[in-house]
Design a protein around this motif. Structure first.
Motif, PDB file in Angstrom:
ATOM      1  N   GLU A 111      43.332  37.992  45.387  1.00 36.53           N
ATOM      2  CA  GLU A 111      44.073  37.179  44.421  1.00 36.53           C
ATOM      3  C   GLU A 111      43.121  36.241  43.663  1.00 36.53           C
ATOM      4  N   GLU A 112      42.300  35.526  44.427  1.00 37.76           N
ATOM      5  CA  GLU A 112      41.442  34.508  43.795  1.00 37.76           C
ATOM      6  C   GLU A 112      40.327  35.121  42.952  1.00 37.76           C
ATOM      7  N   THR A 113      39.718  36.191  43.442  1.00 38.18           N
ATOM      8  CA  THR A 113      38.589  36.759  42.682  1.00 38.18           C
ATOM      9  C   THR A 113      39.072  37.408  41.385  1.00 38.18           C
ATOM     10  N   THR A 114      40.178  38.116  41.456  1.00 39.23           N
ATOM     11  CA  THR A 114      40.662  38.772  40.228  1.00 39.23           C
ATOM     12  C   THR A 114      41.138  37.721  39.224  1.00 39.23           C
ATOM     13  N   ASP A 115      41.745  36.666  39.742  1.00 43.50           N
ATOM     14  CA  ASP A 115      42.178  35.592  38.848  1.00 43.50           C
ATOM     15  C   ASP A 115      40.960  34.945  38.165  1.00 43.50           C
ATOM     16  N   LEU A 116      39.931  34.715  38.966  1.00 47.35           N
ATOM     17  CA  LEU A 116      38.716  34.063  38.463  1.00 47.35           C
ATOM     18  C   LEU A 116      38.038  34.875  37.356  1.00 47.35           C
ATOM     19  N   VAL A 117      37.851  36.173  37.606  1.00 46.00           N
ATOM     20  CA  VAL A 117      37.146  36.976  36.595  1.00 46.00           C
ATOM     21  C   VAL A 117      37.998  37.140  35.336  1.00 46.00           C
ATOM     22  N   SER A 118      39.319  37.231  35.511  1.00 46.91           N
ATOM     23  CA  SER A 118      40.173  37.395  34.326  1.00 46.91           C
ATOM     24  C   SER A 118      40.208  36.092  33.537  1.00 46.91           C
ATOM     25  N   ARG A 119      40.387  34.993  34.240  1.00 48.29           N
ATOM     26  CA  ARG A 119      40.516  33.694  33.571  1.00 48.29           C
ATOM     27  C   ARG A 119      39.257  33.317  32.783  1.00 48.29           C
ATOM     28  N   TYR A 120      38.085  33.572  33.361  1.00 48.63           N
ATOM     29  CA  TYR A 120      36.841  33.131  32.709  1.00 48.63           C
ATOM     30  C   TYR A 120      36.026  34.288  32.140  1.00 48.63           C
ATOM     31  N   ASN A 121      36.632  35.460  32.147  1.00 46.94           N
ATOM     32  CA  ASN A 121      35.996  36.611  31.512  1.00 46.94           C
ATOM     33  C   ASN A 121      34.604  36.882  32.111  1.00 46.94           C
ATOM     34  N   LEU A 122      34.542  36.930  33.445  1.00 47.95           N
ATOM     35  CA  LEU A 122      33.251  37.052  34.125  1.00 47.95           C
ATOM     36  C   LEU A 122      32.870  38.510  34.332  1.00 47.95           C
ATOM     37  N   GLN A 123      31.543  38.766  34.283  1.00 52.50           N
ATOM     38  CA  GLN A 123      31.059  40.135  34.512  1.00 52.50           C
ATOM     39  C   GLN A 123      30.754  40.346  35.994  1.00 52.50           C
ATOM     40  N   LEU A 124      30.441  39.254  36.669  1.00 53.03           N
ATOM     41  CA  LEU A 124      29.905  39.382  38.018  1.00 53.03           C
ATOM     42  C   LEU A 124      30.323  38.201  38.890  1.00 53.03           C
ATOM     43  N   LEU A 125      30.679  38.516  40.136  1.00 55.53           N
ATOM     44  CA  LEU A 125      30.885  37.451  41.129  1.00 55.53           C
ATOM     45  C   LEU A 125      29.861  37.636  42.237  1.00 55.53           C
ATOM     46  N   TRP A 126      29.129  36.588  42.534  1.00 61.27           N
ATOM     47  CA  TRP A 126      28.244  36.639  43.694  1.00 61.27           C
ATOM     48  C   TRP A 126      28.962  35.917  44.827  1.00 61.27           C
ATOM     49  N   ILE A 168      39.771  44.020  51.525  1.00 62.99           N
ATOM     50  CA  ILE A 168      39.430  43.427  50.218  1.00 62.99           C
ATOM     51  C   ILE A 168      39.148  44.542  49.208  1.00 62.99           C
ATOM     52  N   ALA A 169      38.384  45.545  49.647  1.00 63.14           N
ATOM     53  CA  ALA A 169      38.045  46.653  48.736  1.00 63.14           C
ATOM     54  C   ALA A 169      39.326  47.370  48.297  1.00 63.14           C
ATOM     55  N   GLU A 170      40.217  47.658  49.243  1.00 65.34           N
ATOM     56  CA  GLU A 170      41.467  48.363  48.891  1.00 65.34           C
ATOM     57  C   GLU A 170      42.288  47.534  47.902  1.00 65.34           C
ATOM     58  N   GLY A 171      42.355  46.232  48.172  1.00 66.64           N
ATOM     59  CA  GLY A 171      43.132  45.345  47.291  1.00 66.64           C
ATOM     60  C   GLY A 171      42.559  45.325  45.881  1.00 66.64           C
ATOM     61  N   LEU A 172      41.228  45.302  45.791  1.00 65.33           N
ATOM     62  CA  LEU A 172      40.598  45.250  44.454  1.00 65.33           C
ATOM     63  C   LEU A 172      40.795  46.563  43.705  1.00 65.33           C
ATOM     64  N   VAL A 173      40.689  47.684  44.442  1.00 65.93           N
ATOM     65  CA  VAL A 173      40.898  48.991  43.804  1.00 65.93           C
ATOM     66  C   VAL A 173      42.325  49.048  43.253  1.00 65.93           C
ATOM     67  N   GLU A 174      43.265  48.569  44.041  1.00 61.57           N
ATOM     68  CA  GLU A 174      44.673  48.571  43.618  1.00 61.57           C
ATOM     69  C   GLU A 174      44.879  47.730  42.355  1.00 61.57           C
ATOM     70  N   ARG A 175      44.228  46.570  42.307  1.00 57.47           N
ATOM     71  CA  ARG A 175      44.399  45.686  41.142  1.00 57.47           C
ATOM     72  C   ARG A 175      43.775  46.282  39.876  1.00 57.47           C
ATOM     73  N   ASP A 176      42.730  47.075  40.083  1.00 66.53           N
ATOM     74  CA  ASP A 176      42.070  47.763  38.970  1.00 66.53           C
ATOM     75  C   ASP A 176      41.578  46.805  37.876  1.00 66.53           C
ATOM     76  N   ILE A 177      41.013  45.680  38.297  1.00 65.31           N
ATOM     77  CA  ILE A 177      40.378  44.776  37.322  1.00 65.31           C
ATOM     78  C   ILE A 177      38.880  44.960  37.491  1.00 65.31           C
TER      79      ILE A 177
END
Ligand code: B12
Ligand code: SF4
Length: 505
Positions: A227-242, A258-267
């Motif tokens: 939830e937090e990582t996808t929100d962060l990259v979408s909100r601030y238009n980020l290319q990369l999260l370390w 986490i990997a399954e959740g991110l694949v599902e979100r497809d962001i």
């Protein structure tokens, strides 16, 4: 002289330059800002990497603020910290200068003893900083605030330590304070850091983590991370999260979740982690491919040495040399870049052990193209388990805050590594840098001349490393000549002036 105004409910944070182009928002400051904002304080962040005239700007902001707070780690960051703290004390003697982060946490007495420092925060700062702000506002002392050291009539006082809080109980970080446009202009990449777990179960001899975060690994649930990582990259238009967790892969199921959740979100975004090789190896290649599909593009690992003897001295019993090869192999098969850190000059490492390290690095880079190595010189950080041995070996560490400015793994000298030996090692590190590609976060723009010069040096560099010969380093002279001729213009950078913050996290 800047005219003084009546203190507002405002806190000025300063983040000194950290000798790297990997510029992004300082997570420690974003973390301690949230409780302040929630309590109605205004927060200003002056990051010297993105702020021209940062000293003047910080002093201007301080004119109507309650205090100056700095976040720092050991090394070059101390230079600007001390310069600004002295200027602040000269201009506003009544406004406290507060230091937090790794250096004050590991060396509280010495840090607080500096004349320009009024208080320090040891360990997690979210609650301590809020309590300090409230006391300053009320005109009260810092007595009793857990985890805080302060001065009374010049004498150092330390309150009880503050118990560590698990990450789940921590408020979200105030990312909205970050000027990602300015960071992108410096770094060439739009990225942010994120924390999904705290601490590490291991205790490598050179590592200071136990002293600050203990060894009780604790983490956020996969759902919250997704939830937090996808929100962060979408909100601030980020290319990369370390993801800056010390050891992201401690819980296998969580990582897969986490990997399954991110694949599902497809962001779509890239993310990278730090993890130990033994934990990487618990994943099958198929599972690592799932992580790759979710955006994981790089895993940073402490390989540290190619010598079993040094590995043992480093207390890395959990990592055999084989596990480094297996991790490189599995990650390469999964399309994830294996990135390794190495430490040269560790107490007990001699020429034979150093050679084992170089051979391992060369071998891995040849067998697994895309694998990369980052090298450091062992730097004695107080609080690390190796310090007792290092003192026995004659190491001397500074006794003042300023003395630590030059402690930096890029150029540390040691009683057993100085003079010619140190110069040769530095040349060798330079050849290692040129022999194989590495991909930093900061995008360095090389000119055609630099690309040609660097390309020409790759082959002789590998020859030298194979033959352990570093005399007459003419290729390095050629490289620095090309670099000097083609120094790109500095990017024009400016952080926007942060207006009064009303946003509640
Ligand atoms: C990200 C990172 C970097 C990034 C920084 C990028 C950036 N824009 O900030 C880069 C790549 C530049 C970097 C470089 C280096 N790093 Co580094 N880095 C980290 C890492 C992985 C995460 C830091 C982080 O943001 N954590 C998340 C925040 C939320 O946690 P935090 O910083 O601990 O903050 C909390 C408290 O400390 C406190 N706090 C922090 N600041 C303040 C300020 C105030 C006023 C208050 C009250 C409280 C407070 O409250 C916060 C919330 O609880 C840490 C490891 C780690 N586990 O933290 C290493 C770490 C900080 N780095 C370390 C080292 C050694 C280095 C390098 C020397 C490595 C190298 N080989 O060159 C360089 C030094 C650069 C320099 N400054 O001189 C060591 C520091 C050891 C020490 N004695 O200081 C660490 C601990 C890694 C390790 N275990 O050895 N690093
Ligand atoms: S595995 Fe990494 S974080 Fe954990 S103790 Fe070793 S060096 Fe520190």
């Amino acid at each position: 002289m800047i005219p003084q105004k009546k203190p507002a409910r405002k806190i000025v944070f300063f983040f000194p330059a950290f000798s790297s182009t990997e510029a992004t928002a300082p997570l420690g400051i974003l973390a301690v800002s949230t409780p302040l904002l929630r309590a109605g304080y205004q927060v200003r962040i002056i990051d010297s990497t993105i702020t021209p005239n940062f000293r003047k700007r910080a002093l201007e902001e301080l004119s109507d603020a309650l205090c100056l707070c700095v976040s720092l780690v050991t090394g070059p960051m101390i230079k600007e910290t001390v310069q600004l703290a002295r200027a602040a004390k000269a201009m506003y003697p009544e406004k406290p200068v507060i230091l937090g982060g790794w250096h004050p946490s590991l060396l509280p007495d010495q840090t607080l003893a500096a004349e320009c420092v009024d208080a320090i925060c040891i360990g997690q700062g979210e609650e301590a900083m809020l309590e300090m702000a409230q006391r300053i506002e009320a005109g009260e002392s810092f007595e009793g605030i857990e985890g805080v050291g302060y001065k009374v009539d010049g004498k150092l006082r330390f309150n009880k330590p503050r118990a560590l809080k698990p990450i789940r109980e921590m408020p979200p970080k105030a990312y909205h304070l970050a000027d990602f446009d300015a960071y992108e202009r410096v770094c060439g990449r739009r990225w942010a850091m994120y924390t999904s777990s705290l601490a590490c179960p291991y205790n490598c001899a050179y590592c200071t983590n136990e002293g600050v975060y203990g060894r009780k690994w604790n983490a956020l649930d996969p759902e919250q991370v997704v939830e937090e990582t996808t929100d962060l990259v979408s909100r601030y238009n980020l290319q990369l999260l370390w993801i800056v967790d010390d050891n992201f892969l401690v819980d296998r199921e969580r990582a897969i979740g986490i990997a399954e959740g991110l694949v599902e979100r497809d962001i779509k975004f890239d993310w990278s982690i730090q993890a130990s090789t033994n934990l990487v190896n618990r994943f099958s290649v198929e599972e690592l491919k799932l992580l790759r599909r979710s955006g994981l593009h790089q895993v940073s690992q402490g390989a540290d040495s190619g010598s079993p003897k040094v590995m043992k001295l480093m207390q890395k019993d959990f990592q055999k040399i084989d596990t480094i090869y297996v991790a490189a192999d599995k990650l390469t098969q999964a399309g994830i870049r294996p990135s390794f850190n190495m430490i040269f000059g560790f107490p007990g490492e001699g020429p034979a052990e150093r050679r084992e390290s170089v051979e391992m690095m060369m071998d891995i880079c040849r067998r697994f193209p895309g694998a990369e190595f980052w090298t450091n010189i062992f730097t004695p950080y107080p609080g690390a388990p190796i310090m007792k041995r290092a003192f026995e070996l004659g190491i001397e560490v500074p006794t003042t805050l300023e003395g630590w400015v030059d402690f930096f793994p890029r150029y540390t000298t040691l009683p057993w590594l100085k003079g010619k030996a140190h110069r040769e090692l530095q040349n060798m590190r330079e050849y290692l840098r040129l022999a194989f590609n590495r991909v930093p976060i900061g995008v360095k723009k090389h000119s055609a001349l630099q690309r040609v010069a660097h390309g020409m040096i790759g082959v002789p560099s590998r020859w030298r490393l194979d033959h352990d010969f570093y005399g007459f380093p003419f290729e390095l002279a050629l490289k620095s000549w090309a670099d000097r001729l083609a120094t790109p213009p500095k990017p024009k950078v400016d952080a926007h002036r942060l207006e009064s913050e009303a946003v509640v996290c």
